[in-house]
Structure formats: structure tokens, C-alpha cells
Design a protein around this motif. Sequence first.
Motif, PDB file in Angstrom:
ATOM      1  N   ARG A 111       0.870  -1.184   0.000  1.00  0.00           N
ATOM      2  CA  ARG A 111       0.000   0.000   0.000  1.00  0.00           C
ATOM      3  C   ARG A 111       0.906   1.233   0.000  1.00  0.00           C
ATOM      4  NH1 ARG A 111      -2.864  -3.881  -0.884  1.00  0.00           N
ATOM      5  NH2 ARG A 111      -4.716  -4.475   0.327  1.00  0.00           N
ATOM      6  N   THR A 112       1.063   1.810  -1.174  1.00  0.00           N
ATOM      7  CA  THR A 112       2.055   2.875  -1.338  1.00  0.00           C
ATOM      8  C   THR A 112       1.759   4.095  -0.471  1.00  0.00           C
ATOM      9  OG1 THR A 112       0.873   3.708  -3.278  1.00  0.00           O
ATOM     10  CG2 THR A 112       2.641   2.111  -3.659  1.00  0.00           C
ATOM     11  N   ALA A 113       0.483   4.401  -0.267  1.00  0.00           N
ATOM     12  CA  ALA A 113       0.139   5.554   0.575  1.00  0.00           C
ATOM     13  C   ALA A 113       0.615   5.335   2.006  1.00  0.00           C
ATOM     14  CB  ALA A 113      -1.365   5.809   0.545  1.00  0.00           C
ATOM     15  N   LEU A 114       0.502   4.092   2.484  1.00  0.00           N
ATOM     16  CA  LEU A 114       0.986   3.781   3.821  1.00  0.00           C
ATOM     17  C   LEU A 114       2.505   3.879   3.905  1.00  0.00           C
ATOM     18  CD1 LEU A 114      -1.209   0.713   4.924  1.00  0.00           C
ATOM     19  CD2 LEU A 114      -1.413   3.099   5.653  1.00  0.00           C
ATOM     20  N   VAL A 115       3.176   3.438   2.846  1.00  0.00           N
ATOM     21  CA  VAL A 115       4.639   3.550   2.816  1.00  0.00           C
ATOM     22  C   VAL A 115       5.059   5.014   2.844  1.00  0.00           C
ATOM     23  CG1 VAL A 115       6.745   3.019   1.533  1.00  0.00           C
ATOM     24  CG2 VAL A 115       4.857   1.377   1.549  1.00  0.00           C
ATOM     25  N   ASP A 116       4.423   5.829   2.014  1.00  0.00           N
ATOM     26  CA  ASP A 116       4.753   7.263   1.980  1.00  0.00           C
ATOM     27  C   ASP A 116       4.525   7.903   3.345  1.00  0.00           C
ATOM     28  OD1 ASP A 116       5.453   7.153  -0.695  1.00  0.00           O
ATOM     29  OD2 ASP A 116       3.468   7.749  -1.404  1.00  0.00           O
ATOM     30  N   SER A 117       3.443   7.529   3.998  1.00  0.00           N
ATOM     31  CA  SER A 117       3.156   8.069   5.318  1.00  0.00           C
ATOM     32  C   SER A 117       4.224   7.646   6.322  1.00  0.00           C
ATOM     33  CB  SER A 117       1.779   7.592   5.786  1.00  0.00           C
ATOM     34  OG  SER A 117       1.531   7.985   7.122  1.00  0.00           O
ATOM     35  N   SER A 122       8.894   8.841   9.603  1.00  0.00           N
ATOM     36  CA  SER A 122      10.281   8.533   9.947  1.00  0.00           C
ATOM     37  C   SER A 122      11.162   9.762   9.809  1.00  0.00           C
ATOM     38  CB  SER A 122      10.815   7.405   9.053  1.00  0.00           C
ATOM     39  OG  SER A 122      10.104   6.204   9.256  1.00  0.00           O
ATOM     40  N   ALA A 123      10.910  10.548   8.743  1.00  0.00           N
ATOM     41  CA  ALA A 123      11.685  11.782   8.540  1.00  0.00           C
ATOM     42  C   ALA A 123      11.456  12.772   9.674  1.00  0.00           C
ATOM     43  CB  ALA A 123      11.313  12.417   7.201  1.00  0.00           C
ATOM     44  N   HIS A 125      11.038  11.877  12.657  1.00  0.00           N
ATOM     45  CA  HIS A 125      11.576  11.223  13.863  1.00  0.00           C
ATOM     46  C   HIS A 125      10.492  10.881  14.880  1.00  0.00           C
ATOM     47  CE1 HIS A 125      15.582  12.099  12.365  1.00  0.00           C
ATOM     48  NE2 HIS A 125      15.238  13.375  12.246  1.00  0.00           N
ATOM     49  N   GLU A 126       9.320  10.495  14.358  1.00  0.00           N
ATOM     50  CA  GLU A 126       8.268  10.041  15.262  1.00  0.00           C
ATOM     51  C   GLU A 126       8.679   8.719  15.912  1.00  0.00           C
ATOM     52  OE1 GLU A 126       4.292   9.807  13.867  1.00  0.00           O
ATOM     53  OE2 GLU A 126       4.373  11.696  12.774  1.00  0.00           O
ATOM     54  N   ALA A 127       8.236   8.494  17.109  1.00  0.00           N
ATOM     55  CA  ALA A 127       8.539   7.251  17.813  1.00  0.00           C
ATOM     56  C   ALA A 127       7.600   6.133  17.373  1.00  0.00           C
ATOM     57  CB  ALA A 127       8.407   7.472  19.325  1.00  0.00           C
ATOM     58  N   ASP A 128       8.119   4.915  17.386  1.00  0.00           N
ATOM     59  CA  ASP A 128       7.307   3.708  17.154  1.00  0.00           C
ATOM     60  C   ASP A 128       6.625   3.687  15.788  1.00  0.00           C
ATOM     61  OD1 ASP A 128       7.916   2.898  19.772  1.00  0.00           O
ATOM     62  OD2 ASP A 128       6.220   4.039  20.564  1.00  0.00           O
ATOM     63  N   VAL A 129       7.257   4.295  14.776  1.00  0.00           N
ATOM     64  CA  VAL A 129       6.636   4.314  13.445  1.00  0.00           C
ATOM     65  C   VAL A 129       6.445   2.899  12.921  1.00  0.00           C
ATOM     66  CG1 VAL A 129       6.886   5.063  11.048  1.00  0.00           C
ATOM     67  CG2 VAL A 129       7.572   6.586  12.907  1.00  0.00           C
ATOM     68  N   PHE A 130       7.468   2.073  13.045  1.00  0.00           N
ATOM     69  CA  PHE A 130       7.384   0.726  12.485  1.00  0.00           C
ATOM     70  C   PHE A 130       6.297  -0.088  13.181  1.00  0.00           C
ATOM     71  CE2 PHE A 130       8.675  -3.636  11.597  1.00  0.00           C
ATOM     72  CZ  PHE A 130       8.988  -3.567  10.246  1.00  0.00           C
ATOM     73  N   ASP A 131       6.239   0.008  14.493  1.00  0.00           N
ATOM     74  CA  ASP A 131       5.279  -0.798  15.254  1.00  0.00           C
ATOM     75  C   ASP A 131       3.839  -0.353  15.036  1.00  0.00           C
ATOM     76  OD1 ASP A 131       7.337  -2.308  16.298  1.00  0.00           O
ATOM     77  OD2 ASP A 131       7.566  -1.026  18.067  1.00  0.00           O
ATOM     78  N   THR A 132       3.632   0.888  14.657  1.00  0.00           N
ATOM     79  CA  THR A 132       2.264   1.399  14.481  1.00  0.00           C
ATOM     80  C   THR A 132       1.852   1.458  13.013  1.00  0.00           C
ATOM     81  OG1 THR A 132       3.094   3.691  14.496  1.00  0.00           O
ATOM     82  CG2 THR A 132       2.357   2.762  16.595  1.00  0.00           C
ATOM     83  N   THR A 133       2.681   0.921  12.141  1.00  0.00           N
ATOM     84  CA  THR A 133       2.356   0.881  10.710  1.00  0.00           C
ATOM     85  C   THR A 133       1.996  -0.546  10.322  1.00  0.00           C
ATOM     86  OG1 THR A 133       3.850   2.718  10.209  1.00  0.00           O
ATOM     87  CG2 THR A 133       3.227   1.293   8.376  1.00  0.00           C
ATOM     88  N   ALA A 152      13.500   7.709  -7.127  1.00  0.00           N
ATOM     89  CA  ALA A 152      14.092   6.964  -6.020  1.00  0.00           C
ATOM     90  C   ALA A 152      15.450   7.536  -5.624  1.00  0.00           C
ATOM     91  CB  ALA A 152      14.253   5.497  -6.406  1.00  0.00           C
ATOM     92  N   SER A 153      15.631   7.708  -4.324  1.00  0.00           N
ATOM     93  CA  SER A 153      16.902   8.216  -3.806  1.00  0.00           C
ATOM     94  C   SER A 153      17.013   7.857  -2.332  1.00  0.00           C
ATOM     95  CB  SER A 153      17.001   9.731  -3.971  1.00  0.00           C
ATOM     96  OG  SER A 153      18.143  10.242  -3.304  1.00  0.00           O
ATOM     97  N   LEU A 154      18.180   7.367  -1.946  1.00  0.00           N
ATOM     98  CA  LEU A 154      18.414   7.071  -0.549  1.00  0.00           C
ATOM     99  C   LEU A 154      18.573   8.337   0.280  1.00  0.00           C
ATOM    100  CD1 LEU A 154      20.927   4.085  -0.875  1.00  0.00           C
ATOM    101  CD2 LEU A 154      18.451   3.985  -0.516  1.00  0.00           C
ATOM    102  N   ALA A 155      18.776   9.469  -0.403  1.00  0.00           N
ATOM    103  CA  ALA A 155      18.958  10.744   0.303  1.00  0.00           C
ATOM    104  C   ALA A 155      17.636  11.399   0.685  1.00  0.00           C
ATOM    105  CB  ALA A 155      19.780  11.704  -0.558  1.00  0.00           C
ATOM    106  N   THR A 156      16.516  10.898   0.176  1.00  0.00           N
ATOM    107  CA  THR A 156      15.214  11.457   0.526  1.00  0.00           C
ATOM    108  C   THR A 156      14.969  11.276   2.023  1.00  0.00           C
ATOM    109  OG1 THR A 156      14.336  10.917  -1.662  1.00  0.00           O
ATOM    110  CG2 THR A 156      12.734  11.356   0.078  1.00  0.00           C
ATOM    111  N   PRO A 157      14.613  12.340   2.725  1.00  0.00           N
ATOM    112  CA  PRO A 157      14.415  12.234   4.182  1.00  0.00           C
ATOM    113  C   PRO A 157      13.449  11.116   4.565  1.00  0.00           C
ATOM    114  CG  PRO A 157      14.396  14.532   3.533  1.00  0.00           C
ATOM    115  CD  PRO A 157      14.422  13.738   2.260  1.00  0.00           C
TER     116      PRO A 157
END
Length: 343
Positions: A111-117, A122-123, A125-133, A152-157
Amino acid sequence: MQLKPILTLSALLLAGTAHADTAAPPDATPRYVQYVLNDTLLPRYRQLADANRALASQLQHSCARPDNAGLAAVRQQWQQAYGSWMRVAALNWGPTAQLRSQRTIAFRPTRTALVDSAVSRSAAHEADVFDTTGTAAKGYTAIEYLLYRPAASLATPGVCAWLQRNADELGEHSAELQHQWQRFATRISAGETADDLPSSQQALEEIINLTLAGNNELHKELSRLAGQKPELVSGKRSHSGKRLLQAQFDLLQQLLIGGKGKDFALAQLLEQAGQPALAQQLRQRVTAVNKGLAQLPDDLVQVGRSGKEKAAVQALATLLTLLEGPVADSLDITLSFNESDGD
């Protein structure tokens, strides 16, 4: 890919009267089960764990210097890791089913919208992003989306933070899979009897039914390619669909006919059961599937109305007919209801 599960062992035994004996010699069925566990699955799960560790390591290295070369290196390692998963994915059995690996690390489509969110959070620096996604924004296809989107870029925040967290999860999960499969195989090899362990004949029936389910899923995916939405096509973003399907069939081939002289695959089991002609027919039909898959374009979205998938579709259909009929009958296999049939 996301495979629908078939019934559990207990349900399998209730699906019909269990056959007591196989037509093969008494030691042939345990030998086949040992081949599946020790010679086929265990080495592949070790490779999967190694590939995911390498992916996490490559991400750590490339994210330290997020340039185009680093992105290319991560893409290459992702291909290795996802391919390693596809080389075990068709047999959703034992620890893989118990740990729900199909959903946990290989949810599809992402679900690309969820990934973007998740990346945005993550950019920030919210806490527990992985666990709440949710799972739909994690795993191999979520990584593919971030690595292969147009900009695509690894430099994107936030991108590297999300990719690294996903890679860590893949590494942890595949390490646990390797450990659990080693334990599962050791217990069966030692002849241990327990409620959570199948007998050799029960294991044979589960393996054959799951092999049928894997071939059926592959047949269905190829059959609907011409009218499929692009976002639902395997490897759409990375143009790796053909390689992924070939990796998926690689396991099925190994279970059915093996690949080396010392193998004791289903073809050898049939020969032990006095069915050499049927074993040869099985080899021929597996070869036909491989030839059909080889005709596919690398990017499966290109299939369109070209008909390039028809040879593989037909070959898989004839292979399924052989497995469901003569092969199952000759080995006295009880075929279970497959949920993917939609009945």
C-alpha cells in the motif's frame, strides 16, 4: 507472493479416508521427506537468512553515502533477498505457516500511501513508526516501491530509516525461520512423534498438496496477466517479474524432479513405486513449464495481449492434471480441498 493457505494437517486427515500405505517401498516415503527437509528446504532457508543479513548490511553502508552507486548496490541485494524468498515461498508449510511469513515479510501488493506516510513520519523522527504501521507497508514489496519509484533516492528524508527498519525485520524473521526449520527437520529426522509433527505419510500428503497449491497459484497468476492491473503484477516496479516466477517454480521443480543425480525427488519416489514411465512424464511436463517461463518478458506488464504467457499457462495446466490424477493415485495420496479453488 501471497499464497492462500490450504487446510491444516488435522483438516487434511478429515478431508477423506487416509490411505494407510503408499505403493512405494516402506523406506521410500521417509527418504523423500528427508530430501525435502534436509536437502531442499534447510539450505534455502540458510540462503534466505544470509541474503537478508546482506541486504541490511548493504543498506547501512549505502545510506552512509546515499549516491546512485549506493542505490544500485541496494537494488542488487534486494533482488537477491527477494529471489531467495521466492525460492521457498511456494511451500507454505511447517514454521513458515506457523510464523505467517507470507503475510509478515511478503505482503502483496504494498500500500504505497501507507509507505509514503511511514517515510514522512520517519523523517519527522516520530517514535514507534514501524510498530504502528500495518503489514501492507512493510516487507519486500514496500522496499521495491522505495527503491524503484521514478525519483528513487536514498537521500530522501526518511527513506533510509524506513528501509533499514524493514531490512532489520526481514533479517530477524528469516533468522527465526532458519532456526525453526532446523528444529522442525531435526525432530522429524529423529523420528519424534508429537501432535505438531506429521508422520512420513502425512508429511508426504502435505507436501504434495502444497506443491499442487503452488503450481495452481502460479497458473492462476499467469492466466490473468493479460487483464491484470499493473500494480498487481509481480516485480512491476523492478521489472523482475520473470525472475521472481522462475524462482518460485524453482522450488516446485526441486520437489518434483530434483536437479542433481543424488536427489530423491517425487520422480525418484515414483520410480521406486514401479512407475518409471510416469516419472519420465513428470520430468517432461516440468521441462515444458520451464520452457514456457523462459518465453516471458522480464517485465510481466509487457505481456498484455502478446500471448507470451500462453505456453507456460498450458504447461502448468497439464502438469497439474498429471499431479492431481496419475501421480496422486499411484502414491495413494489424499488430495485436500484447496481454498484457492474458491469452493
